[in-house]
Design a protein around this motif. Structure first.
Motif, short mmCIF file in Angstrom:
data_model
loop_
_atom_site.label_atom_id
_atom_site.label_comp_id
_atom_site.label_asym_id
_atom_site.label_seq_id
_atom_site.Cartn_x
_atom_site.Cartn_y
_atom_site.Cartn_z
N GLN A 83 40.26 51.06 38.88
CA GLN A 83 39.38 50.92 37.73
C GLN A 83 38.44 52.10 37.76
N ILE A 84 38.56 52.96 36.77
CA ILE A 84 37.81 54.21 36.75
C ILE A 84 37.04 54.28 35.44
N SER A 85 35.71 54.33 35.56
CA SER A 85 34.84 54.28 34.40
C SER A 85 35.19 53.10 33.49
N GLY A 86 35.49 51.96 34.11
CA GLY A 86 35.78 50.74 33.37
C GLY A 86 37.21 50.60 32.91
N ARG A 87 38.02 51.66 33.01
CA ARG A 87 39.40 51.62 32.53
C ARG A 87 40.34 51.24 33.66
N LEU A 88 41.21 50.31 33.39
CA LEU A 88 42.16 49.86 34.38
C LEU A 88 43.41 50.74 34.33
N ALA A 89 43.90 51.14 35.48
CA ALA A 89 45.15 51.89 35.56
C ALA A 89 46.04 51.21 36.61
N VAL A 90 47.31 51.08 36.27
CA VAL A 90 48.25 50.31 37.10
C VAL A 90 49.13 51.29 37.89
N ARG A 91 49.31 50.98 39.16
CA ARG A 91 50.09 51.85 40.02
C ARG A 91 51.55 51.91 39.56
N SER A 92 52.12 53.09 39.65
CA SER A 92 53.56 53.28 39.43
C SER A 92 54.08 54.13 40.56
N ARG A 111 29.58 67.86 40.44
CA ARG A 111 28.65 66.75 40.19
C ARG A 111 29.44 65.45 40.08
N THR A 112 28.80 64.34 40.47
CA THR A 112 29.41 63.03 40.30
C THR A 112 29.32 62.63 38.85
N CYS A 113 30.48 62.46 38.21
CA CYS A 113 30.48 62.17 36.78
C CYS A 113 30.59 60.67 36.49
N TYR A 114 31.27 59.92 37.37
CA TYR A 114 31.31 58.47 37.24
C TYR A 114 31.84 57.86 38.52
N VAL A 115 31.93 56.54 38.54
CA VAL A 115 32.36 55.83 39.74
C VAL A 115 33.50 54.89 39.38
N GLY A 116 34.17 54.40 40.41
CA GLY A 116 35.28 53.48 40.19
C GLY A 116 35.61 52.73 41.46
N ARG A 117 36.76 52.05 41.45
CA ARG A 117 37.18 51.29 42.63
C ARG A 117 38.69 51.08 42.59
N PHE A 118 39.27 50.85 43.75
CA PHE A 118 40.65 50.42 43.86
C PHE A 118 40.67 48.90 43.92
N VAL A 119 41.76 48.31 43.42
CA VAL A 119 41.86 46.85 43.35
C VAL A 119 43.13 46.41 44.06
N GLU A 120 42.98 45.46 44.97
CA GLU A 120 44.11 44.92 45.72
C GLU A 120 44.72 43.75 44.98
N SER A 121 46.03 43.59 45.12
CA SER A 121 46.71 42.42 44.59
C SER A 121 46.28 41.19 45.37
N ALA A 122 45.96 40.12 44.65
CA ALA A 122 45.50 38.90 45.31
C ALA A 122 46.58 38.29 46.18
N GLY A 123 47.84 38.49 45.81
CA GLY A 123 48.93 37.88 46.56
C GLY A 123 49.37 38.66 47.78
N THR A 124 49.40 40.00 47.67
CA THR A 124 49.98 40.82 48.74
C THR A 124 48.97 41.69 49.47
#
Length: 474
Positions: free
Chosen positions: A461-470, A441-454
């Motif tokens: 951003q997953i269920s409102g929480r931001l996670a930073v790439r490493s 089942r679909t439990c929530y939604v999110g999106r990927f975010v691109e850097s404005a500069g590159t």
């Protein structure tokens, strides 16, 4: 099913700083009970309450039972663990202290309260109450330890030691740490525990009867949560496992009528509760006003100081909040200009999908309630091509939480905590649905975010929480 109705009283004279709304048509109270009964059966939710106020009339309906198979029906007085719907209560408590001049919302907390300087650490010269209440402090979503310390000051210190996700005041990331830190501030100012403060400052003046789910013996006084199995039509009871230290973030249990009563604080039109608690400008110019950098995708359209904002399809803005406890899902919406309000409490995790269906079916009946869908994405957007999916793969972190995205024979898989958790259905606009492997089942939604500069995808951003790439570059 139980049904009740009562009139509201006099209007407030203070307009709200929101766009004109297309007000919902009158709701037929006779339809609410059958609708709620049908939806709890569809989603295997053992029991629920629905409270609606509109144009001077409040209707309350209930359906099902407090414990699956237990035989005790849900009543209008049944109290459901609210989960994160506790957060706007904590925010309102803090704003009463702002109104009394005890706290300056834009002065760094480490400077206002020297005893907090070693607690907030590197955040101390920047982190403010405004950041805490709007989820823009750059704080991680949760404490790094599976068993966090019982001392609230140590809890906040450990969380802040993980370092900022982003500089305070620059980005939205939903966090349980912020309300806990705000609760600590209230305790320092008032010289009493958060529970006592919320009860004496908010609940008693409003005529609410809360249960604090982290108190000893609390389970006997609130509805049980459940893990539901819609395919089987069954549900298993689950205990509330919230650590007491996190009570300011999720420790309240209340009924839907109580939630609606609290929600009238954020409205202009209906009579405010017996004790106004906060003057109208503090609500309209303070708590309700959209804060900068609060793009809360996956949870809401924007955020104020406590309440979230939801844009209605036909225009206008509603405010409110959502909350999930252990096996519960609760929701509150208020349209400020007319004071229309909807509160739903459910005792199963599938209540989240029930809420989405409720909003949709009320809309089809002409009663439009604004919400930001949890379990479905808006619009029709094609699937992301392979080259876009490849750019999304990698490891992202929010404090101690790690999200690892990999490709396998079936598509993009999300591993969380080192274990396969879900599949992502990624769209060409970089939004995605999260589909649990165990339930499909679909439990929530999110999106990927691109850097404005590159243009590089460097966050999700997953269920409102931001996670930073490493790790490796995209």
């Amino acid at each position: 099913m139980t049904t009740a109705a009562s009139p509201s009283v006099s209007p407030s004279a203070h307009p709200a700083p929101v766009a004109p709304s297309v007000h919902p048509a009158p709701v037929d109270a006779g339809l609410l009970g059958p609708l709620l009964d049908r939806l709890i059966r569809r989603h295997a939710v053992p029991g629920a309450q629905l409270a609606v106020t509109h144009r001077g009339v409040t209707s309350v309906v209930t359906a099902g039972e407090e414990l699956f198979g237990g035989g005790q029906p849900v009543t209008p007085e049944s109290r459901f663990p609210l989960g994160s719907l506790t957060k706007p209560f904590t925010a309102t408590l803090l704003m009463t202290l702002v109104d009394e001049g005890e706290i300056e919302p834009d002065e760094p907390l480490g400077e206002q309260f020297p005893e907090l300087a070693p607690v907030v650490g590197a955040f101390g010269s920047l982190l403010t109450l405004r950041h805490l209440l709007s989820h823009t402090g750059g704080l991680p979503g949760s404490h790094p330890a599976a068993r966090p310390p019982a001392d609230r000051a140590r809890y906040v210190r450990d969380a802040c030691a993980q370092g900022p996700l982003s500089p305070p005041g620059t980005a939205f990331s939903y966090s349980n740490i912020g309300p806990v830190a705000a609760g600590l501030v209230a305790e320092l100012v008032l010289g009493m525990d958060w529970e006592e403060a919320v009860d004496s400052v908010l609940c008693r003046p409003l005529g609410l009867r809360p249960v604090f789910v982290t108190a000893p013996g609390a389970a006997a006084h609130h509805v049980s949560g459940h893990a539901a199995a819609p395919r089987l039509g069954t549900a298993r009871p689950v205990a509330q496992l919230l650590p007491p230290v996190e009570a300011p973030s999720g420790g309240l249990a209340l009924s839907a009528p109580d939630l609606l009563r609290f929600g009238t604080l954020f409205a202009d039109a209906p009579v405010r509760p017996l004790a106004p608690l906060l003057p109208a400008p503090r609500i309209t110019e303070g708590m309700r006003r959209v804060q900068p950098h609060t793009d809360a995708f996956g949870l809401a359209d924007a955020w104020g100081l406590g309440p979230a904002h939801y844009l209605a399809a036909g225009g206008g803005t509603w405010v409110g909040h959502d909350g999930t406890g252990d096996g519960t899902s609760c929701h509150l919406r208020i349209e400020p200009r007319e004071g229309t309000g909807v509160a739903l409490t459910t005792n199963a995790g599938t209540g989240l999908a029930l809420w989405d269906d409720l909003v949709a079916e009320l809309g089809e009946a002409g009663f439009d309630v604004a919400s930001h869908p949890f379990t479905r994405l808006r619009g029709e957007v094609p699937e992301a091509p392979d080259e876009v999916l490849e750019r999304c793969l990698g490891t992202y972190r929010n404090g101690a939480t790690e999200y690892r995205l990999v490709r396998d024979s079936e598509g993009v898989r999300l591993d969380q905590g080192g274990r396969p958790f879900a599949r992502l259905a990624v769209r060409a606009d970089l939004t995605f649905s999260v589909i649990e492997l165990t339930t499909e089942r679909t439990c929530y939604v999110g999106r990927f975010v691109e850097s404005a500069g590159t243009g590089r995808i460097d966050r999700l951003q997953i269920s409102g929480r931001l996670a930073v790439r490493s790790g490796r570059a995209a």
